[in-house]
Every structure is written in C-alpha cells, then in structure tokens.
Design a protein around this motif. Structure first.
Motif, PDB file in Angstrom:
ATOM      1  N   ILE A  24      -2.170   0.462  -0.976  1.00 16.25           N
ATOM      2  CA  ILE A  24      -1.420   1.712  -1.103  1.00 16.25           C
ATOM      3  C   ILE A  24      -1.930   2.659  -0.026  1.00 16.25           C
ATOM      4  N   ARG A  26      -1.666   6.005   2.100  1.00 15.86           N
ATOM      5  CA  ARG A  26      -1.114   7.360   2.079  1.00 15.86           C
ATOM      6  C   ARG A  26      -0.482   7.646   3.439  1.00 15.86           C
ATOM      7  N   ARG A 171       8.605  10.780   0.024  1.00 13.96           N
ATOM      8  CA  ARG A 171       7.567   9.793   0.338  1.00 13.96           C
ATOM      9  C   ARG A 171       6.319  10.016  -0.516  1.00 13.96           C
ATOM     10  N   GLU A 172       5.910  11.288  -0.668  1.00 15.50           N
ATOM     11  CA  GLU A 172       4.733  11.587  -1.489  1.00 15.50           C
ATOM     12  C   GLU A 172       4.978  11.206  -2.942  1.00 15.50           C
ATOM     13  N   VAL A 175       4.652   7.438  -3.331  1.00 14.22           N
ATOM     14  CA  VAL A 175       3.244   7.016  -3.334  1.00 14.22           C
ATOM     15  C   VAL A 175       2.604   7.324  -4.684  1.00 14.22           C
ATOM     16  N   LYS A 176       2.899   8.503  -5.245  1.00 19.59           N
ATOM     17  CA  LYS A 176       2.345   8.844  -6.565  1.00 19.59           C
ATOM     18  C   LYS A 176       2.846   7.888  -7.632  1.00 19.59           C
ATOM     19  N   GLU A 179       1.038   4.580  -7.248  1.00 20.66           N
ATOM     20  CA  GLU A 179      -0.332   4.669  -7.760  1.00 20.66           C
ATOM     21  C   GLU A 179      -0.350   4.662  -9.281  1.00 20.66           C
TER      22      GLU A 179
END
Length: 197
Positions: A24, A26, A171-172, A175-176, A179
């Motif tokens: 993963i 960032r 995008r953020e 990613v969250k 995760e």
C-alpha cells in the motif's frame, strides 16, 4: 503444496496470498497543488498584514478627531481583508454563501479592492512615515497577489486546481479504504487462526 505452489494448511484449505504491508503505497502530493497552497498561504499572510496596517491606521485616525471618516474607511478595509483571509482557507461555509470567491477571478478582484483600500488616503506627515511605508508594502503585495489570481483565473488555472483537488481527495479516500480493508483482513485471519487452535 497447492497447484500454484502456495503452501496449504493442514486441513487442505488453500491460504489466500497476502500482499505485503509495504504494497500500500501512499501517493505523493501533487506538486501543482503544493504550489497553489504555498501561494494561498502567502496571500493570506499578506491580507493579515493589510488587516494589521488598517487597524493601526484606524486607531490613529480615531485618536485624531478630524480623521474620523478615514478611521471608518479603515474599519471597512479590515472587514473585507478578513474575508480575503477566509476565502484563502477555502472554508466550505464561506464558499457556500459567496460562490464568487470560489473562482480565482472573483477572489483576485476582492484582493485588488482591499489593496486599493489599504493604499487610499495616505498621510505623508513625518510622524506617520513608518505607517505609510507599511501601507505601501501591504497594498502592493496584495495587489500583486490579486493580479496573479485574476490572470490565473482567466487562464482557467483555478478550474485545473479544483479538478486536481478532487482527484487527490478520491485517491486519498481509496488509500484509506484499502488500509481499512487490509486491517479488517488481518483481524479476520487472526480470528480464523484462533478458532483453529
């Protein structure tokens, strides 16, 4: 061993391959958005300088009873400069009620207006020369920021910024979510191993 070479547990059930935690990645911040944020910070600091200069001018004007109108004018300049600072934060509450501040041309015009208000009615007396110098510095800096905003807005750079911000937020969030899924998977694997033991 399974057909693809992965190890099988004792019960014969295949174990799903787990990506390493370093998989993963960032995303790096967008350099264009970093430049925009830096410029927004510079504009905010310049507007705060205009606020300080206009407050000082207003206090001096109210002390001298013949300059009451100049003091009132400075109070208006303080209020409008405060809106410039709020616009640079891009706070949703402000943008919601003043949609024109979402667009760079509108924001730039407001900054130019505050710069002109800050520069107006300079007192060239010897005892206020320091204040006049501060007025000039603050007004010309904010005028330059306003002109950059107007020309950038005319070139649709503000639209490009909003588009890139939306992509960065998406995008953020992705990613969250990834995760969170990885964390949940690890929890489920731990529960499965605990049940087997």
């Amino acid at each position: 061993m399974s057909r693809n070479g992965d190890p099988e547990p004792e019960g014969g059930e295949p174990v799903l391959p787990r990506p390493p935690s370093s998989a993963i990645v960032r995303p790096r911040p967008d350099p264009f958005l970093v430049v925009c944020r830096c410029f927004s910070l510079i504009t905010s600091l310049t507007a705060i300088l205009c606020i300080a200069v206009n407050v000082l001018s207003a206090v001096r004007s109210f002390k001298n009873e013949s300059d009451v109108f100049d003091g009132i004018f400075r109070c208006y300049a303080v209020v409008i400069a405060f809106f410039v600072v709020l616009a640079e934060t891009e706070w949703e509450f402000i943008i919601k009620f003043w949609k024109v501040l979402e667009y760079w041309v509108g924001r730039g015009m407001l900054q130019i207006f505050v710069a002109v208000m800050t520069r107006a009615f300079p007192d060239y007396s010897e005892r206020k020369r320091d204040l006049v110098l501060l007025q000039n510095i603050a007004s010309y800096l904010l005028l330059a920021c306003g002109l950059v905003y107007v020309f950038s807005g005319l070139l649709c750079i503000g639209l490009l910024k909003r588009s890139r911000q939306e992509k960065e937020i998406t995008r953020e969030q992705a990613v969250k979510d990834l995760e969170e899924l990885e964390r949940r998977r690890e929890e489920l694997e731990q529960m499965l191993l605990a049940e087997r033991a």
